[in-house]
Design an enzyme around this catalytic site. Structure first.
Site, mmCIF file in Angstrom:
data_model
loop_
_atom_site.group_PDB
_atom_site.id
_atom_site.type_symbol
_atom_site.label_atom_id
_atom_site.label_comp_id
_atom_site.label_asym_id
_atom_site.label_seq_id
_atom_site.Cartn_x
_atom_site.Cartn_y
_atom_site.Cartn_z
ATOM 1 N N ASP A 243 -20.681 29.659 -72.265
ATOM 2 C CA ASP A 243 -21.145 29.184 -70.946
ATOM 3 C C ASP A 243 -21.933 27.897 -71.110
ATOM 4 O OD1 ASP A 243 -20.156 31.497 -69.866
ATOM 5 O OD2 ASP A 243 -22.095 32.519 -69.864
ATOM 6 N N HIS B 214 -23.219 35.673 -63.178
ATOM 7 C CA HIS B 214 -22.258 34.612 -62.827
ATOM 8 C C HIS B 214 -21.746 34.833 -61.405
ATOM 9 C CE1 HIS B 214 -21.756 32.706 -66.686
ATOM 10 N NE2 HIS B 214 -21.340 33.795 -67.297
ATOM 11 N N HIS C 275 -25.012 40.115 -67.282
ATOM 12 C CA HIS C 275 -24.558 38.744 -67.534
ATOM 13 C C HIS C 275 -23.437 38.365 -66.557
ATOM 14 C CE1 HIS C 275 -23.624 35.296 -70.280
ATOM 15 N NE2 HIS C 275 -22.447 35.428 -69.685
ATOM 16 N N GLU C 276 -22.402 39.202 -66.484
ATOM 17 C CA GLU C 276 -21.268 38.894 -65.606
ATOM 18 C C GLU C 276 -21.677 38.962 -64.133
ATOM 19 O OE1 GLU C 276 -18.756 37.510 -66.872
ATOM 20 O OE2 GLU C 276 -19.268 38.020 -68.937
HETATM 21 ZN ZN ZN Z 1 -20.926 34.080 -69.330
#
Ligand code: ZN
Length: 331
Positions: free
Chosen positions: A228, A156, A152-153
């Site tokens: 988010d 980004h 997930h990170e």
């Molecule tokens: Zn996030």
């Protein structure tokens, strides 16, 4: 002052203030000062001529001002020689004076807790992150949760890294803080008073990068992307309803509360038809951004895997560690 209490309490406070203020005659040399961070909630009666009729707007400190504030609050605390007030000021775009004071206090506490004799850059970085995201929360995470957070990170970070107008990645971490399972920081590198349409679009895209990575790798998405999605939606909403950046054109469909107007009187003006049109435009923006995030991740899948793997090993990657995997950001 922010009259956010119950209605009665609010009215009473307001009336009392007005009574007190009307007690002065013009030749009494009394100046009454008051501060609020919600001028939009003030009652019109308070800001009539003769009452609080002058306004001084204090905006967030800029680079030079932040450095001065930092120096002020550094007085009397020991720092290692390599601590640079200029770098700290650059790192803290968007911090208020109070945030900066808290950050320096927090750094002192962290240093003391580890028995150090001086505050170093690591303490300051941790304090700055804590100031915005809350303290680290060590908790048991299953291997799958860690892997999900890492992708997930990394999502980004990879998406942001490949978008021209998104600020460079400063730090990526899968250590949870406050409510978040991890974080990727793109602190602004300059004080901007304006945002361009292309920058806003790219911000929405980077915000959706986390969920797009989950979908790409796990063929499933988690609840971790809720905030988010909030961020992405509110940017897209502002683009449509305030900035005239959609095919609805340059109209303002969410009248911002006027000075002196109570909240709750706003937003009644939008017709149901306009509501639907606005929602459709917002969806158009977020869908397009999600798609471009997905495409970037597919294109850079090898790097995505590498960054996620590094995160699983080290938990936190600073900007130089991230760049050693993905290369320098093109600007
Ligand atoms: Zn996030």
């Amino acid at each position: 002052m922010g009259f956010s209490g119950g209605h009665d309490e609010r009215e009473q406070t307001l009336n009392q203030i007005l009574v007190e203020m009307d007690g002065f005659t013009p030749n009494e040399r009394v100046i009454i000062l008051a501060a609020t961070n919600r001028p939009d909630l003030l009652d019109a009666a308070l800001i009539r001529p003769g009452r609080f009729d002058r306004r001084v707007v204090l905006s967030l400190p800029d680079l030079v001002e932040r450095e001065a504030i930092i120096k002020l609050h550094m007085k009397g605390k020991p720092f290692t020689k390599d601590v640079s007030t200029e770098k700290l000021a650059r790192r803290t775009v968007g911090f208020s004076g109070a945030d900066l004071a808290n950050m320096l206090n927090e750094a002192a506490i962290l240093a003391a807790r580890e028995g150090k004799t001086a505050i170093d850059n690591k303490d300051l970085e941790e304090a700055a992150t804590k100031e915005k995201l809350g303290p680290q929360r060590k908790r048991m995470q299953s291997e799958r949760d860690r892997k999900l957070a890492a992708y997930h990170e990394a999502g980004h970070a990879i998406v942001g890294h490949n978008l021209k107008n998104v600020d460079p990645v400063h730090r990526i971490s899968i250590v949870s803080r406050g409510m978040s399972g991890g974080h990727t920081l793109f602190p602004p590198t300059e004080d901007r008073s304006n945002e361009s349409k292309s920058r806003l679009i790219e911000q929405v895209t980077a915000a959706l990068g986390g969920q797009a990575a989950e979908q790409l790798v796990f063929k499933d998405i988690s609840t971790g992307a809720a905030s988010d999605i909030d961020v992405a939606t509110s940017i897209a909403r502002a683009m449509v309803t305030q900035y005239g950046m959609s095919s609805l054109g340059p109209i303002s469909v969410s009248p911002r509360p006027m000075f002196g107007m109570w909240r709750g009187e706003e937003s009644a003006e939008m017709s149901p038809k306009m509501h639907d049109a606005v929602d459709a435009e917002i969806k158009k923006i977020t869908d397009a951004c999600y798609k471009s995030a997905e495409e970037l991740l597919k294109k850079h899948k090898v790097k995505l895997d590498k960054v996620a793997k590094a995160l699983l090993e080290k938990e936190t990657l600073e900007s130089d560690e991230f760049e050693s995997i993905v290369g320098k950001k093109k600007s």
